[in-house]
Design a protein around this motif. Structure first.
Motif: not given
Lengths: 162, 505
Positions: B3, B6-7, B9-11, B13-14, B357, B361, B365
């Motif tokens: 989980e 995933m958090i 990745l979404s942060t 990859f913004s 996040e 992140a 990153s």
């Protein structure tokens, strides 16, 4: 006496002054109810001052021998005069002047002056290249800081308003 | 963990954060390549920019990108001109520069890039596994254990940074802690040691101190000794970036071993990328077959790959104590910790729970940064290397100017610039006398947290009895004492033995 022991002596004096304040003067204004607390504002500084005094004495009295070797690429302070000491001192002076002139002279003028004169101190003579580069750099940094980052920087001298 | 990934990745990859990674890596590579500017100086200069971004994830991603970029840039200048911009890439020049002189600069850069990429990637994967586990354990800690843990961290840093002169490093740590007590702390709400100076009410500015400790002395060293910024031979023709299959087979086990070893060294507080790279080089030389051993130092690809993989893995490893315990393991992570605190984020075991996040992140990153460094920088290296041709007369005024701007933007106060110059002069003199500066900055940054935990424990136990009442605290403090005593003892014994030999015993 080697430089590191002179420095230890100076730090010892700082630690003594710090310790004096922590042990004797700091708690004078402490409210009575605070005095019942196991921890006072001076507690931690007291511990630090004792450690600082002991450690600076260890170096000052030579209990820990200095390695004495000069690391490759480092500057040997014993031959300081062989280096460009004058340039370094002038550049430090330029930094102080920049700090003092930044507000009255405004960011743009003081920055162009700082960059130009510093480069000239280092031996640059091509003013026709240097001044435009300094002006463009000052202008772009001002734009970035003021407009992008939103931090106020007065661009012009005091007599030209804000 | 999935989980969290995933958090992350979404942060990460913004669009903003991808731009931050790319921008950070490029800036880091450019500046890191300039001789005399290490990652600490670069990060110190970039902090005001990062803080003004406002979003902690984006800021930390930018700074992490700058950090990796700087290490990458440092190895490029080590290879091309034998002028390591960073201490952790000194070992890279042992074999990288001979390779470049043999006309194999392109090959050397490729080996370095691949080794760095693998080191960084393995490091990021290990970080992903280790950090949550360590954070879970750390959540059980109370303020007394935290206090003891910080003491352990500070002692370890002093023990490593002092290289045989532990008293000097410890004194610097204490000086940093003393500086942290200046000003009006949150704990007691009364000014301490301000000497009536209004500008000291809020204490010393962390950015000013970071600049004064690292960026300014480096710039002054460049002024004093022009040979430090000599760039002859830089940016020459870099062709043929390919490596052969045989060479790939040779470096694969080296890179694998050093990625893991480097990471583990990076996790230790105080050890860090420099020690990891030298140790990696030494280990690989020792275990290499006799014939290959002779090649080390003359242009061995193994000798180049080992420190490169190790220093990148160690840099990632140094994020473990930072993110999970809130204790920086190196000067660079100390600066990052300061930046996080300035952004109102407190790193520590709660970071993963409270702000996942940010935590994830950053990890994601890091991986992204490594990929970007590889795909973006390798083809661009011949062009980026042109930066080595910037003349010293232009370089130094600009470094000084950015140092001044960094301190000014951080505090928006011209007096801060005077503090910067004063502290910078002191730092330069301290460097002349071989006093390590990283412990001072780490002490300064940890100072308020250390005092906070110390005071809380004192209040809970109505005195210092927590030291003996809590076995974990006692054990940690005992480790801290050992960390201080052992290196001094060993250095003393080694010196006595040396003197004995000199006396003919």
């Amino acid at each position: 006496m080697a430089l590191d022991r002179w420095i230890a002596l100076i730090i010892l004096m700082i630690a003594l002054a710090y310790g004096y304040a922590a042990f004797f003067t700091m708690d004078a204004t402490l409210a009575p109810f605070m005095r019942r607390n196991p921890i006072w504002p001076s507690t931690f500084p007291k511990v630090l001052s004792v450690f600082a005094i002991v450690l600076s004495l260890i170096i000052l009295l030579g209990f820990e021998k200095s390695s004495g070797e000069i690391k490759d690429g480092d500057i040997n302070y014993r031959r300081l005069t062989d280096y460009k000491l004058g340039q370094a001192v002038i550049l430090l002076g330029m930094m102080v002047a920049y700090a003092l002139l930044l507000r009255p002279l405004g960011f743009l003028a003081s920055t162009v002056l700082f960059l130009t004169i510093s480069a000239m101190v280092l031996g640059e003579r091509k003013l026709h290249i240097l001044i435009p580069i300094a002006a463009v750099a000052a202008g772009s940094v001002w734009y970035l800081v003021q407009e992008v980052l939103g931090i106020f920087l007065r661009p012009w001298p005091f007599f030209l308003g804000v | 963990m999935l989980e969290g990934i995933m958090i992350g990745l979404s942060t990460a990859f913004s669009l903003t954060n991808i731009l931050m990674v790319i921008g950070g890596c490029l800036i880091g590579t450019f500046i890191g390549m300039l001789p005399g500017l290490g990652p600490m100086s670069i990060i110190a200069i970039m902090i005001p920019v990062a803080i003004s971004i406002g979003d902690p994830s984006a800021a930390l991603i930018l700074l992490a990108g700058v950090y990796y970029g700087a290490i990458f840039g440092g190895s490029t200048s080590s290879i091309l001109i034998n002028a390591p911009g960073v201490a952790s890439t000194v070992a890279t020049s042992f074999d990288g520069y001979p390779l470049a002189r043999q006309g194999k600069a392109g090959k050397a850069l490729t080996v370095a890039a691949i080794a760095s990429f693998t080191g960084g990637t393995v490091g990021a994967i290990l970080l992903m596994i280790f950090a949550p586990a360590l954070a879970t354990v750390a959540l059980l800690f109370h303020s007394a254990e935290y206090f003891a843990l910080m003491v352990v961290g500070l002692s370890a840093i002093a023990a490593f940074a002092g290289t045989g002169q532990v008293a000097k490093a410890l004194l610097m740590t204490i000086l940093g802690l003393m500086m942290a007590t200046v000003g009006e702390g949150a704990l007691f709400n009364m000014p301490r040691f301000t000497m009536g100076i209004m500008d000291l009410q809020s204490g010393f500015g962390f950015i000013t101190l970071a600049m004064a400790m690292f960026a300014l002395p480096e710039a002054l060293y460049l002024v004093l000794d022009p040979s430090r910024s000599k760039t002859e031979g830089g940016g020459g023709d870099i062709k043929n970036l390919r490596i052969t299959k045989d060479e790939a087979r040779q470096i694969a086990p080296v890179v694998g071993r050093q990625s893991v070893q480097g990471f583990l060294i990076g996790v230790l507080p105080g050890a860090g990328a420099t020690i990891a790279s030298f140790l990696g080089y030494a280990v690989e030389r020792n275990i290499a077959p006799k014939k290959e051993q002779e090649q080390f130092g003359k242009g061995s690809v193994k000798g180049l790959a080992a420190p490169e993989a190790a220093n990148n893995a160690a840099s990632t490893g140094s994020f473990v104590p930072l993110l999970t315990l809130g204790i920086p393991g190196s000067g660079t992570t100390a600066i990052l910790l300061g930046a996080l605190i300035a952004l109102n984020v407190s790193p520590g075991p709660r970071l993963m729970v409270d702000e996942p996040e940010i935590f994830w992140a950053v990890i994601i990153s890091m991986y992204l940064g490594n990929v970007i460094l590889l795909i973006l920088n390798l083809p661009l290296i011949p062009y980026i290397a042109k930066v080595l041709a910037v003349p010293r007369n232009y370089l130094i005024p600009f470094i000084l100017f950015f140092t001044l701007m960094g301190a000014y933007i951080g505090q928006n106060n011209a007096t801060e610039l005077l503090f910067l110059v004063g502290l910078g002069i002191c730092a330069t003199i301290l460097r002349f006398a071989d006093y390590p500066l990283a412990p001072l900055l780490i002490g300064f940054i940890l100072g308020s947290m250390l005092e906070d935990n110390f005071s809380r424990s004192m209040q809970l136990y109505d005195g210092a009895s927590f030291i003996v009442d809590r076995p974990m605290t006692l054990a940690l403090l005992a480790i801290a004492v050992l960390l201080v005593i052992l290196p001094s003892y060993r250095a003393r014994r080694a010196r006595l033995r040396q003197e004995g030999v000199a006396d003919g015993e």
